[in-house]
Design a protein around this motif. Structure first.
Motif, PDB file in Angstrom:
ATOM      1  N   PRO A 112      -2.630  -1.992   0.248  1.00 48.88           N
ATOM      2  CA  PRO A 112      -2.274  -3.433   0.619  1.00 48.88           C
ATOM      3  C   PRO A 112      -3.005  -3.491   2.124  1.00 48.88           C
ATOM      4  N   ILE A 113      -2.999  -4.853   2.321  1.00 50.38           N
ATOM      5  CA  ILE A 113      -3.700  -5.345   3.495  1.00 50.38           C
ATOM      6  C   ILE A 113      -2.805  -5.225   4.741  1.00 50.38           C
ATOM      7  N   LEU A 114      -1.552  -5.836   4.325  1.00 52.69           N
ATOM      8  CA  LEU A 114      -0.582  -6.000   5.466  1.00 52.69           C
ATOM      9  C   LEU A 114      -0.156  -4.791   6.287  1.00 52.69           C
ATOM     10  N   PRO A 115      -0.036  -3.678   5.686  1.00 51.99           N
ATOM     11  CA  PRO A 115       0.496  -2.300   6.335  1.00 51.99           C
ATOM     12  C   PRO A 115      -0.740  -2.112   7.507  1.00 51.99           C
ATOM     13  N   MET A 116      -1.955  -2.160   6.883  1.00 53.12           N
ATOM     14  CA  MET A 116      -3.096  -1.643   7.879  1.00 53.12           C
ATOM     15  C   MET A 116      -3.199  -2.677   8.917  1.00 53.12           C
ATOM     16  N   ILE A 117      -3.068  -3.777   8.814  1.00 51.05           N
ATOM     17  CA  ILE A 117      -3.175  -4.736   9.810  1.00 51.05           C
ATOM     18  C   ILE A 117      -2.136  -4.652  10.845  1.00 51.05           C
ATOM     19  N   PRO A 176      -0.084 -17.078  -4.215  1.00 53.73           N
ATOM     20  CA  PRO A 176      -0.369 -16.656  -5.495  1.00 53.73           C
ATOM     21  C   PRO A 176      -0.015 -15.298  -5.817  1.00 53.73           C
ATOM     22  N   ASP A 177       0.292 -14.785  -7.084  1.00 54.23           N
ATOM     23  CA  ASP A 177       0.753 -13.613  -7.240  1.00 54.23           C
ATOM     24  C   ASP A 177      -0.426 -12.477  -7.066  1.00 54.23           C
ATOM     25  N   LYS A 178      -1.726 -13.119  -7.474  1.00 54.12           N
ATOM     26  CA  LYS A 178      -2.796 -12.087  -7.234  1.00 54.12           C
ATOM     27  C   LYS A 178      -2.879 -11.732  -5.703  1.00 54.12           C
ATOM     28  N   VAL A 179      -2.854 -12.917  -4.930  1.00 53.84           N
ATOM     29  CA  VAL A 179      -3.173 -12.700  -3.521  1.00 53.84           C
ATOM     30  C   VAL A 179      -1.859 -11.738  -2.759  1.00 53.84           C
ATOM     31  N   ARG A 180      -0.796 -12.174  -3.300  1.00 60.05           N
ATOM     32  CA  ARG A 180       0.452 -11.713  -2.849  1.00 60.05           C
ATOM     33  C   ARG A 180       0.614 -10.134  -2.991  1.00 60.05           C
ATOM     34  N   LYS A 181       0.042  -9.501  -4.198  1.00 62.91           N
ATOM     35  CA  LYS A 181       0.200  -8.317  -4.627  1.00 62.91           C
ATOM     36  C   LYS A 181      -1.080  -7.613  -3.836  1.00 62.91           C
ATOM     37  N   ARG A 182      -2.300  -8.208  -3.604  1.00 59.74           N
ATOM     38  CA  ARG A 182      -3.236  -7.772  -2.615  1.00 59.74           C
ATOM     39  C   ARG A 182      -2.652  -7.634  -1.205  1.00 59.74           C
ATOM     40  N   VAL A 183      -1.987  -8.433  -0.804  1.00 59.77           N
ATOM     41  CA  VAL A 183      -1.492  -8.509   0.732  1.00 59.77           C
ATOM     42  C   VAL A 183      -0.434  -7.274   0.880  1.00 59.77           C
ATOM     43  N   GLY A 184       0.696  -7.238  -0.082  1.00 64.99           N
ATOM     44  CA  GLY A 184       1.515  -6.216  -0.080  1.00 64.99           C
ATOM     45  C   GLY A 184       2.445  -6.799   1.009  1.00 64.99           C
ATOM     46  N   SER A 185       3.484  -5.735   1.190  1.00 68.43           N
ATOM     47  CA  SER A 185       4.445  -5.835   2.031  1.00 68.43           C
ATOM     48  C   SER A 185       4.562  -5.020   3.162  1.00 68.43           C
ATOM     49  N   ARG A 186       4.986  -5.511   4.178  1.00 66.91           N
ATOM     50  CA  ARG A 186       5.270  -4.297   5.542  1.00 66.91           C
ATOM     51  C   ARG A 186       5.744  -2.942   5.189  1.00 66.91           C
ATOM     52  N   SER A 187       6.585  -2.914   4.493  1.00 65.83           N
ATOM     53  CA  SER A 187       7.465  -1.682   4.152  1.00 65.83           C
ATOM     54  C   SER A 187       7.612  -1.487   2.449  1.00 65.83           C
ATOM     55  N   PRO A 188       6.569  -0.911   1.802  1.00 71.87           N
ATOM     56  CA  PRO A 188       6.691  -0.946   0.196  1.00 71.87           C
ATOM     57  C   PRO A 188       7.687   0.006  -0.045  1.00 71.87           C
ATOM     58  N   LYS A 208       4.941   2.466  -4.553  1.00 73.18           N
ATOM     59  CA  LYS A 208       4.136   3.668  -4.173  1.00 73.18           C
ATOM     60  C   LYS A 208       4.054   4.329  -5.287  1.00 73.18           C
ATOM     61  N   ALA A 209       5.086   4.561  -6.133  1.00 72.07           N
ATOM     62  CA  ALA A 209       4.694   5.265  -7.580  1.00 72.07           C
ATOM     63  C   ALA A 209       3.908   4.362  -8.431  1.00 72.07           C
ATOM     64  N   THR A 210       3.963   3.057  -8.317  1.00 74.60           N
ATOM     65  CA  THR A 210       3.159   2.407  -9.433  1.00 74.60           C
ATOM     66  C   THR A 210       1.611   2.695  -8.838  1.00 74.60           C
ATOM     67  N   ARG A 211       1.384   2.483  -7.541  1.00 81.79           N
ATOM     68  CA  ARG A 211      -0.001   2.721  -7.247  1.00 81.79           C
ATOM     69  C   ARG A 211      -0.448   4.063  -7.224  1.00 81.79           C
ATOM     70  N   MET A 212       0.372   5.032  -7.328  1.00 82.02           N
ATOM     71  CA  MET A 212      -0.152   6.330  -7.176  1.00 82.02           C
ATOM     72  C   MET A 212      -0.537   6.530  -8.756  1.00 82.02           C
ATOM     73  N   ASN A 213       0.221   6.002  -9.648  1.00 82.68           N
ATOM     74  CA  ASN A 213      -0.155   6.077 -11.254  1.00 82.68           C
ATOM     75  C   ASN A 213      -1.661   5.366 -11.574  1.00 82.68           C
ATOM     76  N   SER A 214      -1.674   4.296 -10.660  1.00 83.07           N
ATOM     77  CA  SER A 214      -2.935   3.463 -10.968  1.00 83.07           C
ATOM     78  C   SER A 214      -3.938   4.101 -10.381  1.00 83.07           C
ATOM     79  N   LEU A 215      -4.026   5.021  -9.229  1.00 78.87           N
ATOM     80  CA  LEU A 215      -4.995   5.706  -8.947  1.00 78.87           C
ATOM     81  C   LEU A 215      -5.441   6.961  -9.655  1.00 78.87           C
ATOM     82  N   LYS A 216      -4.352   7.455 -10.256  1.00 78.90           N
ATOM     83  CA  LYS A 216      -4.516   8.654 -11.325  1.00 78.90           C
ATOM     84  C   LYS A 216      -5.362   8.178 -12.501  1.00 78.90           C
TER      85      LYS A 216
END
Length: 651
Positions: A535-540, A572-584, A589-597
């Motif tokens: 997500p972009i928001l934690p990096m920013i 929108p849902d697609k943009v909100r998912k890409r931006v993410g939240s400040r504290s996921p 995190k588990a979903t993102r890790m499974n996606s990476l695998k």
């Protein structure tokens, strides 16, 4: 019979003797036989005199006999040529003038008719505008919106009731009691509702017309410019539309072309008189409405804003154009009228000081006057269209606006193509070009010629020069030296070649299908990589925390919280998912890790698939199913000892 008091024939032809003109005194004239003889002798003597004079003038100039001039040529009733040669094609022998199309006897009448129609249209529009203009301008003066200066403006006051009373009932202008009683009875018969409507329509109407001497002249000129401008615009659209390919190629009849031609007005090229009167009436109502809304003494709507008048009159004017015209050139004329009218009034008010408005907005004029001029343009334009159509019908000219003929434009001559890089022409001038320069003759080698080839090689080694043969020399050689074409392949070889080509095409199709499937797989991987991206928001937030000073971190925290609570849910849902939240959360995190695998596994599978596709492509190139090239066919066509070439050494 000739009377006795008539002049004698001696006075008509004094050069002739009395023998040829013996007058019969008993009849007072000459006989029929002697009349023929007189005419014949006169013609012969005239020709002899002309021949003698011409021979004396040209005696020293030319001794060659003069050719007899050709006779005049008449085709039907049209003069084509005379003794002096062919006449100018634009010469009209009927009128002794040069016409555009002298083969059409009606061309001169049409030309005069076009000029007459245009001049009569201009005169009619000038008179109509000169009459209607002061009457419409009276709608402003009766509501105290506009008044002319008393001195130096040519002001004229016309009291129509007083003039009519003096004309009907004498110098005193007092009607008899019976007339007054009759008017009272008529007023009593009128219903109350109709009486109220008439009272509202003719409010503040006293019958006194306030105008100036120059007002009819100015309105008349404006009417000519606006009206003729509309009809000339119609003429331009008709002549331009007649050149379009869709009408020419389809052989469109004239009535259908007039219906489908671009730029046709809303009411047609020739509007009906009833519709024209309605358009003019609505324009007059808008003129009166502008006076009612802009009145300064006892206004009917005192709480209405000043710019509301502009909105009402602008809507009225645009609706007038959309309903009664709706053309581009009509809109251009309306805009031009709406600009030129106020500019002219600014000049008349501020420079010449001829009149003034009671409540001006800028430069001595109100802002709503432009919409009054805009609304008048469609009314004047439709009046001019109706006048032109009526004039053209009476003058027997082609209606509605001008003479239109659907004809293909003249083709412009273009030079033929010059040729390509190889020197061969293309298109209509394609001709096989002969061989140029020097050439090499290829001969089939026999047993006897092998020894000659060896000797020739020895001669070359000994310093003998070998000359190349030109194309013309090669053509002149006997048939024994000509090139012999190679024997054709048999049917089995051709069938085998065709099978190889078919197998090659199938392998190519399989390769294309594999590459397309690989492309789709990579596109799906790209989407999966986007979903698994961090997500972009934690990096920013982390970068800002490193850069922003400590004194502003509290405000930054407030700003980030507000963004996460108020802005992020609305995305929108697609943009909100890409931006993410400040504290996921842990689940995210588990979903993102499974996606990476899963993405890692997919990438390895794609890598294996790419290696397999590359291996198949390499195998297809190395296999025997690839069809031989042209050079390979030539090499494989026969044994090398049967077909060898040598350079010709003959001159």
């Amino acid at each position: 019979e000739q009377g006795r008091d008539a002049a004698p024939m001696w006075a008509l032809a004094p050069g002739l003797g009395p023998r040829e003109l013996a007058v019969n005194e008993s009849r007072g004239g000459i006989g029929r036989f002697r009349e023929r003889r007189f005419l014949l002798s006169t013609r012969v003597r005239r020709r002899r005199a002309e021949a003698a004079s011409s021979s004396q003038e040209k005696l020293g100039k030319s001794s060659a006999p003069k050719k007899k001039p050709p006779p005049s040529v008449l085709v039907g009733t049209n003069f084509v040529a005379g003794s002096e040669g062919v006449k100018n094609k634009d010469y009209n022998p009927y009128t002794d003038k040069f016409a555009k199309d002298w083969s059409d006897p009606d061309a001169e009448r049409k030309k005069r008719g076009e000029t007459t129609a245009l001049s009569y249209e201009a005169i009619s529009m000038y008179l109509a505008s000169a009459i209607l203009g002061p009457l419409l301008d009276h709608q402003h003066s009766r509501f105290d919106v506009l008044h002319y200066e008393e001195s130096g403006s040519g002001r004229v006051i016309l009291n129509f009731p007083e003039v009519a009373a003096k004309a009907l009932w004498g110098p005193d202008g007092v009607p008899p009691a019976s007339v007054v009683e009759w008017f009272d009875r008529v007023h009593a018969v009128i219903p109350e509702g109709l009486d109220d409507v008439l009272s509202a329509a003719f409010v503040r109407e006293t019958g006194v017309l306030e105008t100036a001497l120059w007002v009819p002249l100015l309105f008349g000129g404006a009417g000519v410019v606006i009206g003729v401008g509309h009809t000339l615009g119609d003429m331009f659209r008709l002549k331009t539309g007649a050149k379009e390919d869709r009408f020419i190629e389809g052989n469109t009849p004239l009535p259908r072309f007039l219906e489908e031609c671009p730029g046709k007005p809303r009411l047609g090229w020739e509007p009906e008189w009833g519709v024209v009167y309605s358009c003019i009436g609505l324009f007059a109502m808008q003129y009166a409405t502008s006076g009612i809304l802009a009145i300064t003494v006892n206004p009917p709507f005192p709480d209405m804003p000043s710019h509301a008048i502009d909105a009402i009159l602008a809507t009225w004017a645009l609706g007038q154009w959309a309903v009664f015209d709706y053309t581009k050139h009509g809109l251009a004329m309306a805009v031009l009228t709406g600009v030129a009218g106020p500019v002219t009034e600014i000049f008349l008010i501020n420079v010449l000081h001829l009149y003034h408005y009671s409540d001006p907005d800028f430069f001595g004029i109100p802002s709503w006057i432009a919409w009054v001029y805009f609304c008048g343009s469609p009314a004047v334009g439709n009046l001019s269209r109706a006048v032109r159509g009526e004039l053209r019908r009476r003058l027997k000219l082609q209606t509605p606006t001008c003479e239109v003929a659907l004809a293909a434009p003249k083709k412009v001559w273009r030079p033929p193509p010059r040729g390509n890089a190889r020197g061969k022409r293309q298109g209509a001038t394609a001709v096989e070009q002969p061989a140029r320069g020097k050439m090499t003759v290829v001969l089939p080698q026999t047993e006897g010629s092998k020894a000659g080839a060896k000797n020739g090689a020895g001669n070359k080694a000994g310093g003998v020069k070998v000359k190349e043969v030109s194309s013309t020399t090669a053509k002149a050689q006997p048939s024994s030296m000509s090139a012999k074409p190679p024997p054709e392949d048999d049917g089995v070889t051709r069938v085998r070649t065709m099978r190889k080509e078919l197998e090659w095409m199938r392998s190519l199709q399989d390769e294309i299908n594999d590459l397309q499937a690989l492309k789709r797989r990579l596109e799906a991987l790209r989407d999966a990589a986007n979903d698994a991206a961090p997500p972009i928001l934690p990096m920013i937030e982390r970068r800002l925390g490193e850069v922003v000073p400590d004194q502003y971190k509290t405000r930054l925290e407030t700003l980030e919280s507000a963004f996460e609570q108020k802005v992020l849910p609305k995305l929108p849902d697609k943009v909100r998912k890409r931006v993410g939240s400040r504290s996921p959360s842990a689940e995210e995190k588990a979903t993102r890790m499974n996606s990476l695998k899963g993405l890692n596994k997919e990438l390895r599978d794609v890598q294996k698939e790419i290696v397999e596709v590359k291996t198949r492509i390499d195998m297809s190139f190395d296999s025997d199913i690839r069809p031989p090239r042209h050079s390979e066919k030539r090499e494989d066509s026969g044994p090398s000892d049967d077909r060898e070439s040598e350079d010709a050494t003959t001159q």
